[in-house]
Design an enzyme around this catalytic site. Sequence first.
Site, PDB file in Angstrom:
ATOM      1  N   HIS A  43       0.876  -1.213   0.145  1.00  0.00           N
ATOM      2  CA  HIS A  43       0.019  -0.044  -0.127  1.00  0.00           C
ATOM      3  C   HIS A  43       0.953   1.208  -0.085  1.00  0.00           C
ATOM      4  O   HIS A  43       1.017   1.806   0.976  1.00  0.00           O
ATOM      5  CB  HIS A  43      -0.798  -0.195   1.232  1.00  0.00           C
ATOM      6  CG  HIS A  43      -2.034   1.090   1.056  1.00  0.00           C
ATOM      7  ND1 HIS A  43      -3.219   0.819   1.553  1.00  0.00           N
ATOM      8  CD2 HIS A  43      -1.917   2.401   0.727  1.00  0.00           C
ATOM      9  CE1 HIS A  43      -3.966   1.891   1.531  1.00  0.00           C
ATOM     10  NE2 HIS A  43      -3.325   2.877   1.142  1.00  0.00           N
ATOM     11  N   GLU A  70      -2.641  -1.708  -3.185  1.00  0.00           N
ATOM     12  CA  GLU A  70      -3.809  -1.063  -2.770  1.00  0.00           C
ATOM     13  C   GLU A  70      -3.176   0.497  -2.466  1.00  0.00           C
ATOM     14  O   GLU A  70      -1.974   0.936  -2.644  1.00  0.00           O
ATOM     15  CB  GLU A  70      -3.963  -1.361  -0.984  1.00  0.00           C
ATOM     16  CG  GLU A  70      -4.290  -2.870  -0.830  1.00  0.00           C
ATOM     17  CD  GLU A  70      -4.610  -3.091   0.514  1.00  0.00           C
ATOM     18  OE1 GLU A  70      -5.206  -3.960   1.044  1.00  0.00           O
ATOM     19  OE2 GLU A  70      -4.109  -2.219   1.543  1.00  0.00           O
ATOM     20  N   HIS A 190      -7.823  -5.350   7.566  1.00  0.00           N
ATOM     21  CA  HIS A 190      -7.774  -4.435   8.635  1.00  0.00           C
ATOM     22  C   HIS A 190      -7.895  -5.188  10.001  1.00  0.00           C
ATOM     23  O   HIS A 190      -9.070  -5.038  10.426  1.00  0.00           O
ATOM     24  CB  HIS A 190      -8.395  -2.949   8.334  1.00  0.00           C
ATOM     25  CG  HIS A 190      -8.058  -1.898   8.852  1.00  0.00           C
ATOM     26  ND1 HIS A 190      -7.006  -1.105   8.118  1.00  0.00           N
ATOM     27  CD2 HIS A 190      -7.919  -1.361  10.142  1.00  0.00           C
ATOM     28  CE1 HIS A 190      -6.629  -0.125   8.819  1.00  0.00           C
ATOM     29  NE2 HIS A 190      -7.082  -0.168  10.285  1.00  0.00           N
TER      30      HIS A 190
END
Length: 237
Positions: A43, A70, A190
Amino acid sequence: MTKLSVNINKIATLRNARGGNMPNLLQVAKDIQEFGAQGITIHPRPDERHIRYRDAYDLKPVVTTEYNIEGNPIDQFLDMVLEIKPTQVTFVPDAVDAITSNAGWDTVKHKDYLHEIITECKRNGIRTSIFVNPEISMIEGAAATGTDRIELYTEEFAHQYSLGNEKAIEPYANCAVTAHKLGLGINAGHDLSLDNIQFFNENIPHLLEVSIGHALVCESLYHGLEHVVKEYLQKLT
């Protein structure tokens, strides 16, 4: 079996702390795959405080499983994704100064924008996923954008589960059922950890993939990376 994609951002954070190449990000990615993980997630953020844009390119030939990138689809991010052509791109609406992702897309408000970038990515052979809160309206909105998958934002589940509230799984399970009916693949991520991953996996129908980074790296400090990766895989079977 639900696939495990390991987010290696925290490995990059550790490397960057000393300015050298220890730990070696590319070697860690190779090792994680050797240990059995079915994917690598990164990410990158504009300030490159962990994963650098150069890392995204360097990892392409190293990731022989599934490569998931991401991020917030700013121009620099989109240009990079379209050039690298990872297995999957996951669009996350994080602010530039966000410490970590903290909300899903409003897929109704941003439908046209998401549809435009999703169409371009799919035209280039890239599977698309949208990071969403566990709300039925957001799942329905995601389906209208043409995305291949959604990624359920699981922070609230993880927090509530740690307090003993198992009912916190219900909105996620309901959203998974709706997503499947609408033809969407289901990912999640998450704050998932060894403490909650088995319960989550057993109660979310049609779950294809989880992306786990922070907890997995922290757990590995005590138990070792290979042991922890294999323990996740066992819980996801």
